[in-house]
Design a protein around this motif. Sequence first.
Motif, PDB file in Angstrom:
ATOM      1  N   VAL A 262       0.685  -1.201  -0.248  1.00 53.55           N
ATOM      2  CA  VAL A 262      -0.152  -0.226  -0.003  1.00 53.55           C
ATOM      3  C   VAL A 262       0.874   1.256  -0.004  1.00 53.55           C
ATOM      4  N   TYR A 263       0.522   2.240  -0.799  1.00 50.67           N
ATOM      5  CA  TYR A 263       1.274   3.595  -0.870  1.00 50.67           C
ATOM      6  C   TYR A 263       0.040   4.539  -0.929  1.00 50.67           C
ATOM      7  N   PRO A 264      -0.352   5.185   0.253  1.00 50.33           N
ATOM      8  CA  PRO A 264      -1.639   6.026   0.418  1.00 50.33           C
ATOM      9  C   PRO A 264      -0.922   7.463  -0.132  1.00 50.33           C
ATOM     10  N   SER A 265      -1.831   8.287  -0.570  1.00 48.71           N
ATOM     11  CA  SER A 265      -1.638   9.562  -1.208  1.00 48.71           C
ATOM     12  C   SER A 265      -0.441   9.512  -2.043  1.00 48.71           C
ATOM     13  N   VAL A 266      -0.311   8.953  -3.104  1.00 47.39           N
ATOM     14  CA  VAL A 266       0.864   8.824  -4.167  1.00 47.39           C
ATOM     15  C   VAL A 266       0.840  10.520  -4.505  1.00 47.39           C
ATOM     16  N   GLY A 267       1.957  10.861  -4.711  1.00 51.21           N
ATOM     17  CA  GLY A 267       2.548  12.208  -4.999  1.00 51.21           C
ATOM     18  C   GLY A 267       1.859  12.474  -6.456  1.00 51.21           C
ATOM     19  N   GLU A 268       1.608  14.004  -6.790  1.00 51.52           N
ATOM     20  CA  GLU A 268       1.188  14.120  -7.961  1.00 51.52           C
ATOM     21  C   GLU A 268       1.684  13.989  -9.179  1.00 51.52           C
ATOM     22  N   ASN A 269       3.078  13.888  -8.926  1.00 49.03           N
ATOM     23  CA  ASN A 269       4.317  13.282 -10.048  1.00 49.03           C
ATOM     24  C   ASN A 269       4.085  12.449 -10.572  1.00 49.03           C
ATOM     25  N   ASP A 270       3.690  11.270  -9.637  1.00 49.25           N
ATOM     26  CA  ASP A 270       3.695   9.898  -9.902  1.00 49.25           C
ATOM     27  C   ASP A 270       2.244   9.126 -10.262  1.00 49.25           C
ATOM     28  N   ILE A 271       1.287   9.941  -9.957  1.00 51.39           N
ATOM     29  CA  ILE A 271      -0.233   9.327 -10.192  1.00 51.39           C
ATOM     30  C   ILE A 271      -0.394   8.824 -11.647  1.00 51.39           C
TER      31      ILE A 271
END
Length: 541
Positions: A262-271
């Motif tokens: 699980v990776y919550p709240s993935v950064g905008e650069n990686d979505i």
Amino acid sequence: MKFLRSLLALVLCTASLAACTKSGGGSTVGGHNSWTIPGTLRYGREDEPDSLNPMFAHTDATDQTSGLLFSSLLRYDDNGNYIPDLATEIPTYANGGISKDNKTITVHMRKGVVWSDGAPLTAKDWMFTYHAVENPANNTKLMLGWDNIASALAPDDYTIVIHLKKPDASVLGILAFGGAAYPPLPAHLLAKLPDINRAPFNDHPISSGPFLLQKWQHGSELVFVANPRYFRGRPKLDKIIWKVVPDPNTLFNQLQTHEIDVYPSVGENDIARLSGIQGITVNKKLVANWRHMGMNTSRPQLRDVRVRRAIAEAIDFKRINDTIYHGYNDLATSDVFPDSWAAPKIPPYPYDPAASKALLAQAGWKMGKDGVLHKGSLAMNLTISTQTNKQPNEDSEIQIQSQLKPLGINVTIHNYPVSLLFAQNGPLYSGNYDLEWSIETNGPDPDNSGLWETAFIPPHGANTSWLSDPIVDKYAEAAKRTFDQTKRKAYYQLEEQRLHELVPNVVFYWENSYTGMNSDLKNYKPAAFVQDTWNAWQWEI
């Protein structure tokens, strides 16, 4: 942007909260992904708690671990609705839990609940916590709600009666989690201490929740194991490994290589890149996290509202959202959640550098030979701070810096680890900052008095803008004193209009949170408010 939107369309298989699973190509073993460790969830986060005692901690990481370690009287579900936890039911008028004069709350607790060491968990533990919160020797982070309790008593081991000084529609929130809500703490371990500021419990607590802390290797990982004495029964997971990975690029790589589940709240650069990972489910949810540019109104350069308004209008926030954050989040104008019944209608600050220059001139600031504004002995030299290791945030600071420079506002960037930024002695709570670029997290109730009322200026609360305004105080208090939603909504409209006039901050966006998770994981439901771990006992892999 067209390329990013195309990739994002692959991510979002529906317009609803849950998205899709990337299928095909991944190997399976025994019906599950080959990288899955049955019964063990590897949870990747960029930060770790600043304390495991919610009374003293200020970070989201602590809110999440609290859901693993502690049971509260009430919880919220994934959409912010109250559900009973240690309480047998939610207090209402109908069941007698709320008195007709709105000043008495009665809570009935479950019987047979025990701490992980086998000691019974009763109303005595909540009573101890209530007294600990009010103990001036304890560095309680926030008294909001607790300070309105006139008295509390436990007529028996499973009943709590709370008498309020005056009606407070948000008071049920302190019985839940997040913000100023603190779970019952173990009286049998802590009651004999003069204060609990440095109690070993704060780093190595016993548990009343679904999991136990097995170990905490600071800077590396926390390991939680199933609590066999949990009152709902043994959790479906055997173990949760909370991996601390400060670098978001490394964290994303570990999701790609399936070293985390699980990776919550993935950064905008990686979505956009999430769609390319096999065996990963992507979940999108509008959450009650709002990013803002806070201003320290107690600083000499920022005391004049015309200066604060000038700064707000000199920055092209839409451009920052569209470019740096790739348009993934919803632009905001208020700190009341947009899906809330209390959401007000507030206009955005216009992007108008010419008007900003005029406001600064009206406030008496003149350009010096050094390219910086001066007023008497003051120079318009400001700092801006955010958390480290978040590239979009740091890029935003650079944009803010460059957009303010032509006006003669010199901004220096000074960033901190999140555990220090929000620490009791950190820059925000000590007032040792000018501008800050951070996230606030709301609870389901729209009460925001702890952020804006004079009574909650640190060290008494979270009013880190150091704003003191009698009109804001008046409307914030009035909104709490009635349970009538129509009246409360009207008060929040007035309060937010006043905040818009005073500019203690610029509310930038509401976060659309994207979570990447192993497609074998079941019952993981990210929450709109406060705590993704709200139902951790149901998680299964």
